[in-house]
Scaffold this motif. Sequence first.
Motif, short mmCIF file in Angstrom:
data_model
loop_
_atom_site.label_atom_id
_atom_site.label_comp_id
_atom_site.label_asym_id
_atom_site.label_seq_id
_atom_site.Cartn_x
_atom_site.Cartn_y
_atom_site.Cartn_z
N THR A 105 35.79 15.04 18.37
CA THR A 105 35.84 16.54 18.41
C THR A 105 35.27 16.89 17.08
N HIS A 129 39.69 15.71 30.94
CA HIS A 129 39.90 16.74 29.98
C HIS A 129 40.89 17.82 30.65
N GLY A 132 44.20 18.16 29.02
CA GLY A 132 44.40 18.46 27.50
C GLY A 132 44.59 19.92 27.03
N GLU A 133 45.25 20.54 27.99
CA GLU A 133 45.57 21.93 27.46
C GLU A 133 46.74 22.05 26.65
N SER A 135 46.43 22.18 23.16
CA SER A 135 46.22 21.34 21.88
C SER A 135 46.19 22.14 20.76
N LEU A 139 46.58 20.25 16.63
CA LEU A 139 45.35 19.74 16.77
C LEU A 139 45.31 18.50 16.36
N TRP A 141 47.56 16.14 15.42
CA TRP A 141 48.67 15.19 15.60
C TRP A 141 49.61 14.95 14.33
N LYS A 150 46.78 11.52 25.96
CA LYS A 150 46.87 12.80 25.79
C LYS A 150 45.71 13.06 24.53
N GLU A 154 42.71 15.98 25.06
CA GLU A 154 42.46 16.96 24.33
C GLU A 154 41.05 16.83 23.79
N SER A 155 40.77 15.83 23.26
CA SER A 155 39.29 15.83 22.69
C SER A 155 38.25 16.11 23.48
N LEU A 157 38.64 18.00 26.29
CA LEU A 157 38.86 19.52 26.44
C LEU A 157 38.06 20.36 25.34
N HIS A 158 38.21 19.80 24.21
CA HIS A 158 37.39 20.54 23.05
C HIS A 158 35.94 20.54 23.06
#
Length: 257
Positions: A105, A129, A132-133, A135, A139, A141, A150, A154-155, A157-158
Amino acid sequence: MAIIFITGSTDGLGRAAAQSLVDQGHRVVLHARAADRAADIGEFASRCAGIVVGDLRSAADARSIADQVNAIGRMDTIIHNAGVYTRPDRGATPEGHAETLAINTLAPYMLTALIERPDRLVYLSSGLHRGGEGSLDDLDWTQRDWDSAKAYAESKLHVVALAFGLARRWPKVLSNAVDPGWVRTKMGGSGAPVDLHTGQQTQAWLAVSEEPAALVSGRYWHHLRREEPAREATDPDFQDALIERLGRLTGVPLPQT
Protein backbone atom coordinates in the motif's frame (compact mmCIF):
# COMPACT_ATOMS: atom_id res chain seq x y z
CA MET A 1 5.96 2.82 -28.81
CA ALA A 2 5.41 3.39 -25.09
CA ILE A 3 7.86 3.37 -22.20
CA ILE A 4 6.55 1.51 -19.15
CA PHE A 5 7.87 1.13 -15.61
CA ILE A 6 6.91 -2.10 -13.81
CA THR A 7 7.60 -2.67 -10.12
CA GLY A 8 8.67 -6.14 -9.06
CA SER A 9 9.65 -7.15 -12.57
CA THR A 10 12.57 -9.56 -12.07
CA ASP A 11 10.27 -12.59 -12.00
CA GLY A 12 6.65 -13.70 -11.82
CA LEU A 13 3.85 -11.56 -13.20
CA GLY A 14 5.99 -8.45 -13.45
CA ARG A 15 8.62 -10.21 -15.53
CA ALA A 16 5.93 -11.83 -17.70
CA ALA A 17 4.30 -8.45 -18.40
CA ALA A 18 7.69 -6.92 -19.15
CA GLN A 19 8.51 -9.73 -21.57
CA SER A 20 5.15 -9.35 -23.32
CA LEU A 21 5.53 -5.59 -23.71
CA VAL A 22 9.14 -5.80 -24.92
CA ASP A 23 8.12 -8.44 -27.46
CA GLN A 24 5.53 -5.97 -28.77
CA GLY A 25 8.29 -3.40 -29.30
CA HIS A 26 7.70 -1.24 -26.23
CA ARG A 27 10.41 0.03 -23.90
CA VAL A 28 10.28 -1.27 -20.34
CA VAL A 29 12.04 -0.05 -17.21
CA LEU A 30 12.49 -2.93 -14.79
CA HIS A 31 12.60 -2.85 -10.99
CA ALA A 32 14.56 -5.18 -8.72
CA ARG A 33 14.42 -5.33 -4.94
CA ALA A 34 18.20 -5.63 -4.62
CA ALA A 35 21.34 -5.53 -6.76
CA ASP A 36 21.75 -9.32 -6.79
CA ARG A 37 18.24 -9.73 -8.18
CA ALA A 38 19.02 -7.16 -10.86
CA ALA A 39 22.13 -9.14 -11.80
CA ASP A 40 20.06 -12.32 -12.17
CA ILE A 41 17.95 -10.83 -14.98
CA GLY A 42 20.67 -11.68 -17.47
CA GLU A 43 20.30 -11.07 -21.21
CA PHE A 44 16.75 -9.74 -20.92
CA ALA A 45 18.07 -6.60 -19.20
CA SER A 46 19.83 -5.59 -22.43
CA ARG A 47 16.46 -5.52 -24.20
CA CYS A 48 14.98 -3.12 -21.64
CA ALA A 49 15.20 0.65 -21.25
CA GLY A 50 16.77 0.46 -17.80
CA ILE A 51 16.56 -1.07 -14.37
CA VAL A 52 16.05 0.60 -11.00
CA VAL A 53 16.88 -0.96 -7.64
CA GLY A 54 15.28 -0.56 -4.23
CA ASP A 55 13.40 -2.41 -1.51
CA LEU A 56 9.78 -1.29 -1.33
CA ARG A 57 9.55 -2.02 2.39
CA SER A 58 11.77 1.02 2.95
CA ALA A 59 10.44 4.55 2.48
CA ALA A 60 13.97 5.77 1.73
CA ASP A 61 14.30 3.16 -1.01
CA ALA A 62 10.87 4.06 -2.40
CA ARG A 63 12.04 7.66 -2.71
CA SER A 64 15.24 6.46 -4.38
CA ILE A 65 13.26 4.35 -6.86
CA ALA A 66 11.16 7.39 -7.75
CA ASP A 67 14.32 9.44 -8.27
CA GLN A 68 15.86 6.73 -10.46
CA VAL A 69 12.74 6.51 -12.63
CA ASN A 70 12.47 10.28 -12.98
CA ALA A 71 16.14 10.40 -14.04
CA ILE A 72 15.39 8.01 -16.91
CA GLY A 73 12.51 10.21 -18.09
CA ARG A 74 8.75 10.43 -18.06
CA MET A 75 6.95 7.10 -18.28
CA ASP A 76 3.88 6.61 -20.44
CA THR A 77 2.57 3.93 -18.07
CA ILE A 78 3.41 2.63 -14.62
CA ILE A 79 2.33 -0.86 -13.56
CA HIS A 80 2.35 -1.25 -9.77
CA ASN A 81 2.90 -4.99 -9.73
CA ALA A 82 5.14 -5.67 -6.72
CA GLY A 83 3.59 -7.12 -3.61
CA VAL A 84 3.77 -9.72 -0.87
CA TYR A 85 1.14 -12.22 0.13
CA THR A 86 1.41 -13.48 3.70
CA ARG A 87 3.77 -12.49 6.50
CA PRO A 88 4.06 -14.63 9.66
CA ASP A 89 3.83 -11.50 11.81
CA ARG A 90 3.36 -7.77 11.49
CA GLY A 91 7.06 -7.16 11.11
CA ALA A 92 8.45 -3.66 11.11
CA THR A 93 9.94 -1.61 8.32
CA PRO A 94 12.75 0.89 8.99
CA GLU A 95 9.97 3.43 9.61
CA GLY A 96 8.07 1.06 11.93
CA HIS A 97 5.19 0.18 9.59
CA ALA A 98 3.68 -3.25 9.09
CA GLU A 99 5.55 -4.87 6.22
CA THR A 100 2.45 -5.90 4.26
CA LEU A 101 1.06 -2.37 4.45
CA ALA A 102 4.43 -0.84 3.52
CA ILE A 103 5.06 -2.99 0.45
CA ASN A 104 1.51 -3.40 -0.87
CA THR A 105 0.00 0.00 0.00
CA LEU A 106 2.49 2.65 1.11
CA ALA A 107 5.06 1.98 -1.62
CA PRO A 108 2.67 2.26 -4.59
CA TYR A 109 1.17 5.37 -3.00
CA MET A 110 4.60 6.98 -2.58
CA LEU A 111 5.73 6.07 -6.08
CA THR A 112 2.49 7.46 -7.48
CA ALA A 113 3.02 10.73 -5.65
CA LEU A 114 6.75 11.07 -6.40
CA ILE A 115 7.21 9.81 -9.97
CA GLU A 116 6.39 12.24 -12.78
CA ARG A 117 2.78 11.65 -13.69
CA PRO A 118 2.28 9.15 -16.55
CA ASP A 119 -0.63 8.81 -18.95
CA ARG A 120 -1.72 5.50 -17.44
CA LEU A 121 -1.56 3.81 -14.05
CA VAL A 122 -2.28 0.13 -13.41
CA TYR A 123 -2.47 -1.33 -9.90
CA LEU A 124 -2.35 -5.07 -9.25
CA SER A 125 -5.00 -6.13 -6.75
CA SER A 126 -6.69 -9.44 -5.95
CA GLY A 127 -10.18 -10.85 -5.71
CA LEU A 128 -9.38 -11.26 -2.02
CA HIS A 129 -9.66 -7.47 -1.62
CA ARG A 130 -13.37 -8.01 -1.01
CA GLY A 131 -12.46 -9.28 2.47
CA GLY A 132 -10.56 -6.12 3.36
CA GLU A 133 -13.24 -3.63 4.32
CA GLY A 134 -12.97 -1.65 7.53
CA SER A 135 -9.21 -1.10 7.54
CA LEU A 136 -9.12 2.63 8.30
CA ASP A 137 -9.71 2.10 12.02
CA ASP A 138 -6.24 0.52 12.39
CA LEU A 139 -4.48 0.89 9.05
CA ASP A 140 -1.00 0.00 10.34
CA TRP A 141 -1.95 -2.92 12.61
CA THR A 142 -0.79 -1.25 15.81
CA GLN A 143 -3.87 -2.23 17.86
CA ARG A 144 -5.22 -5.48 16.39
CA ASP A 145 -3.82 -8.99 16.70
CA TRP A 146 -1.97 -9.79 13.49
CA ASP A 147 -3.96 -11.57 10.77
CA SER A 148 -1.86 -12.07 7.63
CA ALA A 149 -4.78 -12.93 5.35
CA LYS A 150 -6.78 -9.91 6.51
CA ALA A 151 -3.77 -7.61 6.14
CA TYR A 152 -3.27 -8.81 2.57
CA ALA A 153 -6.95 -8.33 1.73
CA GLU A 154 -6.89 -4.82 3.17
CA SER A 155 -3.78 -3.87 1.21
CA LYS A 156 -5.37 -5.02 -2.02
CA LEU A 157 -8.53 -3.07 -1.22
CA HIS A 158 -6.32 -0.02 -0.69
CA VAL A 159 -4.82 -0.15 -4.17
CA VAL A 160 -8.24 -0.49 -5.80
CA ALA A 161 -9.46 2.53 -3.84
CA LEU A 162 -6.27 4.42 -4.72
CA ALA A 163 -6.72 3.64 -8.41
CA PHE A 164 -10.31 4.87 -8.29
CA GLY A 165 -9.45 7.95 -6.24
CA LEU A 166 -6.80 8.90 -8.77
CA ALA A 167 -9.26 8.43 -11.61
CA ARG A 168 -11.38 11.12 -9.92
CA ARG A 169 -8.53 13.46 -8.98
CA TRP A 170 -6.43 13.15 -12.13
CA PRO A 171 -8.95 12.99 -14.99
CA LYS A 172 -6.22 13.13 -17.66
CA VAL A 173 -4.71 9.87 -16.34
CA LEU A 174 -6.20 6.44 -17.04
CA SER A 175 -6.07 4.71 -13.65
CA ASN A 176 -7.29 1.14 -13.25
CA ALA A 177 -6.97 -1.89 -10.96
CA VAL A 178 -6.48 -5.49 -12.06
CA ASP A 179 -7.14 -8.85 -10.43
CA PRO A 180 -4.79 -11.23 -12.27
CA GLY A 181 -6.29 -14.28 -10.60
CA TRP A 182 -4.48 -17.05 -8.75
CA VAL A 183 -1.40 -17.39 -10.94
CA ARG A 184 1.36 -20.00 -11.04
CA THR A 185 4.17 -17.87 -9.62
CA LYS A 186 6.44 -18.25 -6.59
CA MET A 187 3.73 -16.43 -4.63
CA GLY A 188 0.82 -18.38 -6.10
CA GLY A 189 2.46 -21.79 -6.10
CA SER A 190 2.64 -24.54 -8.71
CA GLY A 191 -0.96 -25.62 -8.13
CA ALA A 192 -2.50 -22.28 -9.09
CA PRO A 193 -5.01 -22.54 -11.96
CA VAL A 194 -3.93 -19.48 -13.99
CA ASP A 195 -0.85 -19.52 -16.25
CA LEU A 196 1.57 -16.59 -16.44
CA HIS A 197 0.46 -15.48 -19.90
CA THR A 198 -3.17 -15.15 -18.82
CA GLY A 199 -2.17 -13.55 -15.52
CA GLN A 200 -0.18 -10.75 -17.16
CA GLN A 201 -2.43 -10.14 -20.15
CA THR A 202 -4.84 -7.58 -18.72
CA GLN A 203 -2.26 -5.26 -17.18
CA ALA A 204 -0.10 -5.35 -20.31
CA TRP A 205 -3.16 -4.56 -22.43
CA LEU A 206 -4.25 -1.66 -20.23
CA ALA A 207 -0.69 -0.32 -20.29
CA VAL A 208 -0.51 0.27 -24.04
CA SER A 209 -3.67 -0.62 -25.93
CA GLU A 210 -5.41 2.01 -28.04
CA GLU A 211 -8.57 -0.07 -28.25
CA PRO A 212 -11.57 1.94 -27.00
CA ALA A 213 -12.28 -0.71 -24.35
CA ALA A 214 -8.89 -0.05 -22.75
CA LEU A 215 -9.14 3.74 -22.79
CA VAL A 216 -11.18 3.96 -19.60
CA SER A 217 -10.43 4.95 -16.03
CA GLY A 218 -11.59 3.98 -12.57
CA ARG A 219 -12.38 0.38 -13.45
CA TYR A 220 -11.61 -3.01 -11.91
CA TRP A 221 -10.54 -5.74 -14.32
CA HIS A 222 -10.19 -9.52 -14.31
CA HIS A 223 -8.97 -11.39 -17.38
CA LEU A 224 -9.82 -8.57 -19.81
CA ARG A 225 -13.31 -8.14 -18.39
CA ARG A 226 -14.67 -5.45 -16.07
CA GLU A 227 -15.93 -6.62 -12.70
CA GLU A 228 -17.48 -4.94 -9.69
CA PRO A 229 -15.04 -4.44 -6.81
CA ALA A 230 -15.83 -4.20 -3.10
CA ARG A 231 -18.31 -1.45 -2.30
CA GLU A 232 -15.85 0.42 -0.07
CA ALA A 233 -13.36 0.79 -2.92
CA THR A 234 -15.92 2.71 -4.96
CA ASP A 235 -16.83 5.11 -2.13
CA PRO A 236 -15.28 8.57 -2.74
CA ASP A 237 -15.29 9.29 1.01
CA PHE A 238 -13.27 6.13 1.68
CA GLN A 239 -10.90 6.93 -1.18
CA ASP A 240 -10.27 10.43 0.12
CA ALA A 241 -9.86 9.29 3.74
CA LEU A 242 -7.42 6.58 2.68
CA ILE A 243 -5.33 8.98 0.58
CA GLU A 244 -5.24 11.48 3.43
CA ARG A 245 -4.04 8.82 5.90
CA LEU A 246 -1.42 7.49 3.49
CA GLY A 247 -0.13 11.02 3.09
CA ARG A 248 0.19 11.36 6.86
CA LEU A 249 1.83 7.95 7.32
CA THR A 250 4.43 8.55 4.59
CA GLY A 251 4.88 12.30 4.87
CA VAL A 252 4.32 12.47 1.10
CA PRO A 253 1.30 14.48 -0.07
CA LEU A 254 -0.47 13.42 -3.22
CA PRO A 255 -0.51 16.20 -5.83
CA GLN A 256 -4.10 17.34 -6.21
CA THR A 257 -4.13 18.32 -9.87
